[in-house]
Design a protein around this motif. Structure first.
Motif, short mmCIF file in Angstrom:
data_model
loop_
_atom_site.label_atom_id
_atom_site.label_comp_id
_atom_site.label_asym_id
_atom_site.label_seq_id
_atom_site.Cartn_x
_atom_site.Cartn_y
_atom_site.Cartn_z
N GLN A 21 -2.75 6.36 4.55
CA GLN A 21 -4.20 6.53 3.95
C GLN A 21 -4.43 7.96 4.10
OE1 GLN A 21 -6.99 3.59 5.34
NE2 GLN A 21 -8.41 4.98 5.73
N LEU A 22 -3.80 8.67 5.01
CA LEU A 22 -4.47 10.04 5.29
C LEU A 22 -3.45 10.88 4.28
CD1 LEU A 22 -4.86 10.30 9.02
CD2 LEU A 22 -6.55 10.48 7.10
N PHE A 23 -2.10 10.52 4.00
CA PHE A 23 -1.36 11.47 3.32
C PHE A 23 -1.81 11.27 1.83
CE2 PHE A 23 2.34 11.11 5.84
CZ PHE A 23 2.89 12.17 5.88
N ASP A 24 -2.40 10.03 1.42
CA ASP A 24 -3.01 9.83 0.04
C ASP A 24 -4.24 10.44 -0.25
OD1 ASP A 24 -1.60 8.33 -1.74
OD2 ASP A 24 -3.12 6.63 -1.62
N ALA A 25 -5.02 10.85 1.10
CA ALA A 25 -6.34 11.38 0.80
C ALA A 25 -6.03 12.90 0.91
CB ALA A 25 -7.25 11.17 1.89
N GLY A 26 -4.98 13.29 1.03
CA GLY A 26 -4.49 14.92 0.90
C GLY A 26 -4.56 15.40 2.36
N ALA A 79 -0.45 0.02 12.82
CA ALA A 79 -1.84 0.74 12.39
C ALA A 79 -1.74 1.85 12.31
CB ALA A 79 -2.72 0.35 13.74
N ALA A 80 -0.81 2.50 12.96
CA ALA A 80 -0.54 4.23 12.63
C ALA A 80 0.28 4.49 11.26
CB ALA A 80 0.22 4.58 14.12
N GLN A 81 0.99 3.47 11.13
CA GLN A 81 1.83 3.72 9.94
C GLN A 81 0.66 3.56 8.64
OE1 GLN A 81 5.41 0.99 11.06
NE2 GLN A 81 5.67 1.47 9.03
N LEU A 82 -0.16 2.73 8.86
CA LEU A 82 -1.26 2.38 7.83
C LEU A 82 -2.11 3.80 7.55
CD1 LEU A 82 -2.12 -1.30 8.40
CD2 LEU A 82 -1.57 -0.46 6.15
N GLU A 89 -17.33 13.64 4.66
CA GLU A 89 -17.05 14.86 3.71
C GLU A 89 -16.54 16.10 4.57
OE1 GLU A 89 -18.21 14.93 -0.01
OE2 GLU A 89 -17.28 12.98 0.70
N VAL A 90 -16.40 15.78 5.93
CA VAL A 90 -15.89 16.86 6.89
C VAL A 90 -14.52 17.19 6.32
CG1 VAL A 90 -15.18 17.28 9.21
CG2 VAL A 90 -17.22 16.11 8.70
N PRO A 91 -14.35 18.50 6.11
CA PRO A 91 -12.88 18.83 5.76
C PRO A 91 -11.73 18.65 6.56
CG PRO A 91 -14.45 20.88 6.04
CD PRO A 91 -15.18 19.76 6.63
N TYR A 92 -10.53 18.39 5.85
CA TYR A 92 -9.46 18.13 6.33
C TYR A 92 -9.18 16.69 6.80
CZ TYR A 92 -9.11 23.24 6.91
OH TYR A 92 -9.20 24.56 6.69
N ASN A 93 -10.15 15.80 6.49
CA ASN A 93 -10.26 14.55 6.78
C ASN A 93 -10.36 14.26 8.29
OD1 ASN A 93 -8.48 14.63 4.16
ND2 ASN A 93 -9.44 12.71 3.95
N LEU A 94 -11.04 15.18 8.75
CA LEU A 94 -11.29 14.95 10.39
C LEU A 94 -12.21 14.10 10.81
CD1 LEU A 94 -11.20 18.57 11.60
CD2 LEU A 94 -9.67 16.71 12.48
N GLY A 95 -12.91 13.58 9.76
CA GLY A 95 -13.96 12.60 10.35
C GLY A 95 -13.62 11.32 10.98
N LEU A 96 -12.29 10.82 10.46
CA LEU A 96 -11.63 9.75 11.20
C LEU A 96 -11.56 9.89 12.61
CD1 LEU A 96 -10.10 7.21 11.50
CD2 LEU A 96 -8.20 8.13 10.38
N MET A 97 -10.99 11.44 12.94
CA MET A 97 -10.60 11.81 14.30
C MET A 97 -12.00 11.89 15.08
SD MET A 97 -7.72 12.33 15.78
CE MET A 97 -7.85 13.74 16.94
N ILE A 98 -12.82 12.49 14.61
CA ILE A 98 -14.11 12.85 15.22
C ILE A 98 -14.81 11.27 15.45
CG2 ILE A 98 -16.35 13.98 15.13
CD1 ILE A 98 -15.07 15.94 13.24
N GLY A 99 -14.69 10.45 14.67
CA GLY A 99 -15.24 9.13 14.73
C GLY A 99 -14.87 8.49 15.75
N ALA A 100 -13.40 8.33 15.66
CA ALA A 100 -12.65 7.77 16.91
C ALA A 100 -12.85 8.16 18.38
CB ALA A 100 -11.06 7.75 16.50
N THR A 101 -12.89 9.87 18.39
CA THR A 101 -13.01 10.23 19.81
C THR A 101 -14.44 9.99 20.22
OG1 THR A 101 -12.32 12.07 18.54
CG2 THR A 101 -11.43 11.96 20.55
N ALA A 132 0.82 -1.20 -0.04
CA ALA A 132 0.03 0.02 0.01
C ALA A 132 0.86 1.36 -0.09
CB ALA A 132 -0.85 -0.04 1.22
N ALA A 133 1.83 1.22 0.73
CA ALA A 133 2.59 2.51 0.65
C ALA A 133 3.65 2.51 -0.50
CB ALA A 133 3.93 2.36 2.00
N GLY A 134 3.91 1.43 -1.07
CA GLY A 134 4.79 1.52 -2.40
C GLY A 134 3.75 2.08 -3.34
N GLN A 135 2.57 1.96 -3.28
CA GLN A 135 1.46 2.33 -4.40
C GLN A 135 0.92 3.71 -3.89
OE1 GLN A 135 -1.51 -0.58 -5.24
NE2 GLN A 135 -0.21 -1.37 -6.67
N SER A 136 1.15 4.35 -2.69
CA SER A 136 0.66 5.59 -2.29
C SER A 136 1.45 6.63 -2.86
CB SER A 136 0.45 5.49 -0.79
OG SER A 136 1.89 5.85 -0.43
#
Lengths: 105, 229
Positions: free
Chosen positions: B62-67, B55-58, B203-215, B33-37
């Protein structure tokens, strides 16, 4: 920011979280109030990573095998994890199902 | 090195060996995945040495790839790695007797697996020299497995066409980690709330959906445990 700097900051922060109590002087125990939320970090973070990746396509909810084969493929992999507790087979079955579905439709 | 010293390292390696079988496919999947990102095989592989936490690397790749913004990537990775605080607290009473250099170096190779096998063995032994060698044997076994498999995966990932959809290996790995991580009802509540909010907040800006969901999931888990212990 240069992605290398981002990675180094994560690396330093990760090392500090590992060092925390081990590196502390004297005997300091984890406060009980902090223990409870930490138990739920893994299921929460992982679910927040997995569900959007398999349920959404182009930002919209989509579980139809024809347009979003990833959902059905993930379901197949989940069955393998639950039944056989094998990570390797989950990846094999998940990827295999995805390729099969992509080839079929 | 004397024979008992070597035996301690060997015991650690033997204890972690069955877990390495599970780590190897993660490493390969992450490497691919990293090689293709968008960050590429070089930086992708470098995260294995700099971060050394799967898990943190993955999630970071993923987030780098999503910008995503750097602050979001850093915050997400550090939330995922906060579990090390728990391991550090549990290991601290045992590590206290180790020489300072060891106490500073051993945390770098702290992982879910090294922690699990060491804390189990520590209940049966009291010799601090044995304890630190056992831990290092287990931790280094994992470190070398992770480096070799992520390196191989990164090399392969850089040369595989995107039409193979190998990026799908990332959610599959997370799924394989998620299911055994849900061990009780509050854990299930945490996972459902986190997943649902992350989906709704995609669709929340800055890909914050992951953080908000996790918390939100973490809070929901704590509340569920309070209500129904």
């Amino acid at each position: 920011m240069n992605p290398w700097i981002t990675v180094v900051i994560i690396g330093v922060g990760t090392y500090l979280s590992r060092l925390s109590f081990v590196g502390a002087l004297g005997s300091r125990a984890m406060p009980v109030w902090a223990e409870r939320p930490l138990k739920y970090v893994a299921p929460s973070v992982l679910a927040a990573l997995v569900l959007p990746a398999v349920l959404l396509r182009d930002g919209a909810l989509d579980v139809a095998p024809a347009s979003n084969p990833r959902f059905l493929a993930a379901l197949a992999a989940a069955v393998v994890v639950i039944r056989f507790k094998s990570v390797s087979w989950a990846i094999v079955v998940g990827m295999g199902s995805l390729w099969l579905l992509q080839w079929l439709v | 090195m004397s024979e008992p010293q070597r035996q301690a390292y060997r015991d650690g390696l033997t204890a972690v060996a069955p877990l390495l079988v599970g780590v190897a496919p993660f490493g390969l999947a992450f490497g691919v995945a990293a090689g293709q990102s968008s960050i590429g095989a070089g930086l992708g592989f470098a995260t294995s040495q700099i971060i050394f936490a799967g898990a943190a690397q993955l999630a970071a790749v993923q987030l780098f790839d999503a910008g995503a913004a750097a602050a979001v990537i850093i915050a997400t990775a550090l939330v995922i790695n906060a579990r090390h605080l728990m391991y550090s607290a549990a290991l601290a009473p045992h590590f206290r007797e180790f020489p300072t250099v060891w106490r500073l170096m051993l945390p770098y190779v702290m992982t879910d697996q090294a922690f699990a096998v060491s804390i189990t063995r520590y209940e049966a032994v009291s010799d601090p020299d044995y304890k630190r060698r056992f831990y290092l044997g287990a931790a280094l076994g994992l470190w070398f497995t992770w480096q070799s498999t992520t390196g191989l995966g990164a090399l392969a990932g850089a040369s595989v066409p995107a039409s193979w959809s190998l990026d799908f290996a990332i959610p599959l790995v997370f799924l394989a980690l998620l299911i055994p991580a849900v061990t009780n009802r509050p854990g299930l509540v945490a996972a459902i709330v986190a997943g649902a909010i992350a989906v709704a907040g995609a669709e929340v800006p800055y890909n914050l959906g992951l953080m908000i969901g996790a918390t939100s999931g973490i809070v929901a888990g704590v509340v569920a445990e309070r209500l129904n212990p």
